[in-house]
Scaffold this active site. Structure first.
Site, PDB file in Angstrom:
ATOM      1  N   GLU A   1      51.774   1.094  18.557  1.00 33.51           N
ATOM      2  CA  GLU A   1      52.079  -0.180  17.908  1.00 33.51           C
ATOM      3  C   GLU A   1      52.693   0.030  16.527  1.00 33.51           C
ATOM      4  OE1 GLU A   1      48.057  -1.166  19.326  1.00 33.51           O
ATOM      5  OE2 GLU A   1      48.731  -3.250  19.286  1.00 33.51           O
TER       6      GLU A   1
ATOM      7  N   HIS B   1      48.149  -8.381  21.568  1.00 33.34           N
ATOM      8  CA  HIS B   1      48.616  -7.017  21.888  1.00 33.34           C
ATOM      9  C   HIS B   1      50.100  -7.018  22.256  1.00 33.34           C
ATOM     10  CE1 HIS B   1      44.268  -6.077  23.410  1.00 33.34           C
ATOM     11  NE2 HIS B   1      44.401  -5.613  22.176  1.00 33.34           N
TER      12      HIS B   1
ATOM     13  N   ASN C   1      48.182  -2.507   8.706  1.00 33.37           N
ATOM     14  CA  ASN C   1      47.437  -3.335   9.644  1.00 33.37           C
ATOM     15  C   ASN C   1      46.129  -3.710   8.948  1.00 33.37           C
ATOM     16  OD1 ASN C   1      45.939  -4.437  11.681  1.00 33.37           O
ATOM     17  ND2 ASN C   1      46.231  -2.755  13.123  1.00 33.37           N
TER      18      ASN C   1
ATOM     19  N   ARG D   1      33.394  -8.058  24.197  1.00 30.16           N
ATOM     20  CA  ARG D   1      33.778  -9.456  24.422  1.00 30.16           C
ATOM     21  C   ARG D   1      33.628  -9.833  25.889  1.00 30.16           C
ATOM     22  NH1 ARG D   1      39.572  -9.045  21.586  1.00 30.16           N
ATOM     23  NH2 ARG D   1      38.822  -7.263  20.390  1.00 30.16           N
TER      24      ARG D   1
ATOM     25  N   ASN E   1      39.245  -1.152  23.465  1.00 23.69           N
ATOM     26  CA  ASN E   1      38.062  -1.909  23.120  1.00 23.69           C
ATOM     27  C   ASN E   1      38.339  -3.396  23.366  1.00 23.69           C
ATOM     28  OD1 ASN E   1      35.527  -1.897  22.279  1.00 23.69           O
ATOM     29  ND2 ASN E   1      36.018  -1.584  20.105  1.00 23.69           N
TER      30      ASN E   1
HETATM   31  P1  ADP Z   1      40.951  -0.906  20.034  1.00 21.46           P
HETATM   32  O1  ADP Z   1      42.290  -0.589  19.383  1.00 21.46           O
HETATM   33  O2  ADP Z   1      40.947  -2.160  20.837  1.00 21.46           O
HETATM   34  O3  ADP Z   1      39.775  -0.768  19.136  1.00 21.46           O
HETATM   35  P2  ADP Z   1      41.452   1.549  21.523  1.00 21.46           P
HETATM   36  O4  ADP Z   1      42.709   1.273  22.260  1.00 21.46           O
HETATM   37  O5  ADP Z   1      41.490   2.495  20.383  1.00 21.46           O
HETATM   38  O6  ADP Z   1      40.715   0.220  21.131  1.00 21.46           O
HETATM   39  O7  ADP Z   1      40.394   2.078  22.591  1.00 21.46           O
HETATM   40  C1  ADP Z   1      39.124   2.466  22.187  1.00 21.46           C
HETATM   41  C2  ADP Z   1      38.308   2.747  23.415  1.00 21.46           C
HETATM   42  O8  ADP Z   1      38.953   3.736  24.222  1.00 21.46           O
HETATM   43  C3  ADP Z   1      36.966   3.374  23.099  1.00 21.46           C
HETATM   44  O9  ADP Z   1      35.993   2.379  22.874  1.00 21.46           O
HETATM   45  C4  ADP Z   1      36.661   4.110  24.361  1.00 21.46           C
HETATM   46  O10 ADP Z   1      35.958   3.249  25.208  1.00 21.46           O
HETATM   47  C5  ADP Z   1      37.990   4.392  24.998  1.00 21.46           C
HETATM   48  N1  ADP Z   1      38.273   5.826  25.083  1.00 21.46           N
HETATM   49  C6  ADP Z   1      38.821   6.614  24.154  1.00 21.46           C
HETATM   50  N2  ADP Z   1      38.905   7.892  24.601  1.00 21.46           N
HETATM   51  C7  ADP Z   1      38.411   7.899  25.847  1.00 21.46           C
HETATM   52  C8  ADP Z   1      38.205   8.895  26.852  1.00 21.46           C
HETATM   53  N3  ADP Z   1      38.551  10.162  26.657  1.00 21.46           N
HETATM   54  N4  ADP Z   1      37.645   8.526  28.014  1.00 21.46           N
HETATM   55  C9  ADP Z   1      37.280   7.249  28.221  1.00 21.46           C
HETATM   56  N5  ADP Z   1      37.447   6.261  27.329  1.00 21.46           N
HETATM   57  C10 ADP Z   1      37.988   6.580  26.165  1.00 21.46           C
END
Ligand code: ADP
Length: 396
Positions: A383, A178, A7, A239, A209
């Site tokens: 994924e 996604h 990725n 965003r 995120n």
């Molecule tokens: P991306 O792949 O879009 O970067 P992810 O799916 O990895 O994002 O999600 C990341 C986000 O998940 C973090 O920014 C955080 O806000 C949230 N996150 C991760 N663990 C926890 C948790 N235990 N409680 C609340 N939010 C969480």
């Protein structure tokens, strides 16, 4: 078949080696700050300790060669010949790709042709393909597109209210992202339910995120919240999600910015981060502040949850009903707090939250009560596994 999943982002490269027959994860890691000072590679061979090395990576080819070196050095493979295939995550497939494909020159050209639709992502994805072709000549490769799953959307869902000619000329439309996650999670829901995939109406809330919601009816995506780019739809970490397009022109004048400057505001300084007066884009921080009664955090999280609620309502209407709702990705899988804020507002669908079950983190679980009219699940997304599966299916 051992599949290396790549990725490739503009300055990062995530990788996993998966045994596609047993679906076992053998090795995973991340190259960060490619082309920037302080680049590093970190990886974990399954069952071993994490290794981190700070080492220069002026470009992606160096990163790929470091990944291959790490694979042999850590003993995960004895030689690179053991890597049977590479699966590449490609962000934008435009209208050219409705499913994953084996990579050849025509495929690379087609990915390049739609690069203007994803200028930050597709060029990096192609660089990743080229680097692997150079360093692993002859190894078959597959492209798995974030947009492909959403290509089943009907015209009424993917067209914007712009002149049809604009769509025809420039292919400006909703694509959605996604897709690999929405596909994986909606299939998993059918599996858990023990029902045929093509018999269910499922809403998938991919809340990370980046965040998006999709409506999957009878095994096909019929609508999704992200659009031409991953900026549309829900309020996200940084965003803005959907706004009145006139905001752009207004901000250019008020903030004395050019379009690129405003796009930067919308992509990097908005979302729950901006709404919370910059407390954080991370829901863990926002959740803590919310519980302490911090007004900025409450505002941001409530706005986020309200948008998710509205999409669930809209997609229930779009599918003329809903059987299951699934929460996935960082926030969806881990935050029972955010899930409860959303589920408790779904009373109009006869949904009831099982508060005890909803404490779950990162595990597949039914989080609605037995008598809930719509079943609500937490389904961890994967994924990389989905990419390895597609690669295996196309090459076995
Ligand atoms: P991306 O792949 O879009 O970067 P992810 O799916 O990895 O994002 O999600 C990341 C986000 O998940 C973090 O920014 C955080 O806000 C949230 N996150 C991760 N663990 C926890 C948790 N235990 N409680 C609340 N939010 C969480």
């Amino acid at each position: 078949m051992k599949v290396l999943v790549i990725n490739c982002g503009s300055s990062s490269l995530k990788f996993q080696l998966i045994d596609a027959e047993t679906e076992q994860l053998l090795f995973k890691g991340l190259c960060e700050r490619i082309g920037i000072d302080g680049s590093q590679i970190s990886y974990t061979a399954t069952g071993k300790d994490k290794v981190t090395k700070v080492t220069p990576m002026p470009e992606h080819k160096t990163a790929v060669s470091l990944v291959l070196e790490a694979l042999t050095e850590s003993g995960v493979v004895k030689s690179l010949d053991e890597i049977d295939a590479v699966g590449h995550r490609i962000v934008h497939g435009g209208e050219n790709f409705t499913k994953s494909v084996v990579i050849n020159e025509d495929v690379v050209k087609a990915i390049e042709e739609v690069s203007d639709l994803a200028p930050l992502h597709n060029p990096a994805n192609v660089i990743g393909i080229r680097a692997c072709q150079d360093l692993m000549p002859g190894t078959p490769m597959v492209a798995v597109f974030d947009t492909a799953f959403h290509q089943t959307m009907p015209e009424e869902a993917y067209l914007y209210g712009l002149a049809y000619d604009i769509y025809k000329k420039y292919k400006i439309r909703r694509y959605g992202f996604h897709g690999t996650s929405h596909s994986y999670v909606s299939k998993k829901v059918a599996e858990i339910e023990g029902k045929p995939y093509d018999s269910l109406k499922t809403i998938v809330c991919h809340l990370g995120n980046g965040a998006s919601v999709s409506a999957v009816k009878n095994g096909k995506c019929v609508d999704t919240s992200m659009g031409l780019t991953p900026l549309e739809g829900l309020i996200m970490g940084t965003r803005s999600g959907s706004i009145d397009p006139s905001v752009i022109d207004t901000l250019e004048k008020k903030m004395n910015l050019n379009t690129a400057g405003v796009m930067n505001v919308l992509n990097k300084e908005s979302g729950v981060y901006g709404l919370s007066e910059n407390i954080s884009s991370d829901f863990r921080d926002l959740e803590d502040a919310y519980i302490e009664g911090n007004k900025d955090a409450i505002r941001a999280v409530d706005c986020f949850c309200y948008q998710v609620l509205k999409y669930i309502g809209a997609y229930t209407a779009a599918m003329n009903g809903v059987d299951c709702i699934a929460f996935t990705a960082g926030v969806g899988e881990n935050s029972g707090f955010v899930r409860k804020l959303i589920i408790d507002r779904l009373g109009f669908l006869g949904v009831k939250c099982n508060d005890e079950a909803n404490k779950v983190r990162g595990e597949e679980k039914l989080v609605s009560t037995e008598d809930s009219k719509v079943r609500v699940y937490v389904v961890p997304t994967n994924e990389e596994l989905a990419i390895a599966r597609d690669t295996y299916e196309l090459l076995k």
